[in-house]
Design an enzyme around this catalytic site. Sequence first.
Site, PDB file in Angstrom:
ATOM      1  CG  ASP A 113      -2.188   0.945   1.136  1.00 35.67           C
ATOM      2  OD1 ASP A 113      -2.397   1.393  -0.111  1.00 35.67           O
ATOM      3  OD2 ASP A 113      -2.928   1.064   2.099  1.00 35.67           O
ATOM      4  CG  HIS A 163      -0.398   2.043  -9.413  1.00 37.47           C
ATOM      5  ND1 HIS A 163      -0.688   1.714  -7.853  1.00 37.47           N
ATOM      6  CD2 HIS A 163      -1.606   2.803  -9.742  1.00 37.47           C
ATOM      7  CE1 HIS A 163      -1.722   2.200  -7.484  1.00 37.47           C
ATOM      8  NE2 HIS A 163      -2.279   3.039  -8.454  1.00 37.47           N
ATOM      9  CG  LEU A 192       9.290 -17.357  -2.943  1.00 39.33           C
ATOM     10  CD1 LEU A 192      10.012 -16.556  -1.817  1.00 39.33           C
ATOM     11  CD2 LEU A 192       8.520 -16.516  -3.949  1.00 39.33           C
TER      12      LEU A 192
HETATM   13  C1  IPE Z   1      -5.530  -2.718  -0.345  1.00 37.57           C
HETATM   14  O1  IPE Z   1      -5.316  -1.454  -0.487  1.00 37.57           O
HETATM   15  C2  IPE Z   1      -5.478  -3.285  -1.577  1.00 37.57           C
HETATM   16  C3  IPE Z   1      -4.011  -3.524  -2.022  1.00 37.57           C
HETATM   17  C4  IPE Z   1      -2.929  -3.188  -1.906  1.00 37.57           C
HETATM   18  C5  IPE Z   1      -4.194  -4.280  -3.593  1.00 37.57           C
HETATM   19  P1  IPE Z   1      -6.330  -0.268  -0.430  1.00 37.57           P
HETATM   20  O2  IPE Z   1      -5.463   1.070  -0.724  1.00 37.57           O
HETATM   21  O3  IPE Z   1      -7.197  -0.432  -1.707  1.00 37.57           O
HETATM   22  O4  IPE Z   1      -6.920  -0.254   0.662  1.00 37.57           O
HETATM   23  P2  IPE Z   1      -8.123   0.786   1.427  1.00 37.57           P
HETATM   24  O5  IPE Z   1      -9.028   0.990   0.325  1.00 37.57           O
HETATM   25  O6  IPE Z   1      -7.249   1.902   1.791  1.00 37.57           O
HETATM   26  O7  IPE Z   1      -8.512   0.045   2.693  1.00 37.57           O
HETATM   27  C1  IPE Z   2      -1.617   0.228  -3.345  1.00 39.31           C
HETATM   28  O1  IPE Z   2      -1.341   1.651  -3.487  1.00 39.31           O
HETATM   29  C2  IPE Z   2      -1.588  -0.449  -4.724  1.00 39.31           C
HETATM   30  C3  IPE Z   2      -3.202  -0.589  -5.179  1.00 39.31           C
HETATM   31  C4  IPE Z   2      -4.215  -0.688  -4.364  1.00 39.31           C
HETATM   32  C5  IPE Z   2      -3.268  -1.286  -6.464  1.00 39.31           C
HETATM   33  P1  IPE Z   2      -2.600   2.613  -3.479  1.00 39.31           P
HETATM   34  O2  IPE Z   2      -2.960   2.947  -4.710  1.00 39.31           O
HETATM   35  O3  IPE Z   2      -3.635   2.110  -2.488  1.00 39.31           O
HETATM   36  O4  IPE Z   2      -1.846   3.918  -2.683  1.00 39.31           O
HETATM   37  P2  IPE Z   2      -2.572   4.880  -1.758  1.00 39.31           P
HETATM   38  O5  IPE Z   2      -3.120   4.226  -0.575  1.00 39.31           O
HETATM   39  O6  IPE Z   2      -3.578   5.724  -2.549  1.00 39.31           O
HETATM   40  O7  IPE Z   2      -1.414   5.868  -1.487  1.00 39.31           O
HETATM   41 MG    MG Z   3      -4.279   2.402  -0.514  1.00 41.75          MG
END
Ligand code: IPE
Ligand code: IPE
Ligand code: MG
Length: 245
Positions: free
Chosen positions: A22, A39, A133
């Site tokens: 995240d 990303h 792995l």
């Molecule tokens: C969880 O992260 C999903 C992934 C890392 C793929 P999100 O950024 O989507 O989660 P929320 O919405 O903050 O809970």
């Molecule tokens: C996690 O990073 C990746 C996915 C959920 C695909 P985010 O896109 O959720 O990044 P933040 O939480 O907005 O910083």
């Molecule tokens: Mg996120």
Amino acid sequence: MNKSKPQKKFTKIPQHIAIIMDGNGRWAAAHGLPRLAGHKAGTENLRQVLRAAVEFGVKYLTIYAFSTENWRRPKEEVKGLMLIVEDVIERELAELHREGVQLRHIGRLEGLRPQLIEKIKAAIELTKDNKRLVLCIAFNYGGRDEIACAIKRMLNEQLDPDTVSEDLIGEYLFTSGVPDPDLIVRTSGEMRISNFLIWQSAYAEWYISPTYWPDFDKEELRKAIIEFGLRDRRYGKISSNQVES
Ligand code: IPE
Ligand code: IPE
Ligand code: MG
């Protein structure tokens, strides 16, 4: 002079680490970049974390790449994320295969574009006998969806209710055959499960890192494993060293 610090030895290595990757969006914002650049940076980062996991002796690594709820994001971001995965499979597959990584997908294939489904299937087939792995990619994955799918299949097979046990349910989940995660890491400081491995995480240890995923490097993984080594996993008992009576 190159004075490299002596590395701490691990007392315990988690057999299975699951990571909620995240903070890509916030990383991008902090660098004045569009979210998709975050990303891309996150995807680049995966390579070194994966290498580190292999080096540290981790046997299963699960990464949360796209949740069933992430479809709610702006169309352009969703499209970009799909293309990034396709691109990664294309670029990295041969190398992953050479390194002995077995790829697994957890989540639903339905809803993904046919080209991506084909690439995922081919990657799974190519690497199915690799043993170094197991990399489980949670893509279009939701823990509740996984449990709903499992129940549906069990009902379709008209299972005798008396045969239903925790182990049997485990066999109907996307993660069938994969041991439960020992350690779940979430980057970017968020302290929630976000529908990730809700069944399998019953006794996982949690490690929350404030670092955004694109900056979560080998040393950060090392810190998480060291912290894991300090945990007393009691599973309801009074101590993990409790003598059975
Ligand atoms: C969880 O992260 C999903 C992934 C890392 C793929 P999100 O950024 O989507 O989660 P929320 O919405 O903050 O809970
Ligand atoms: C996690 O990073 C990746 C996915 C959920 C695909 P985010 O896109 O959720 O990044 P933040 O939480 O907005 O910083
Ligand atoms: Mg996120």
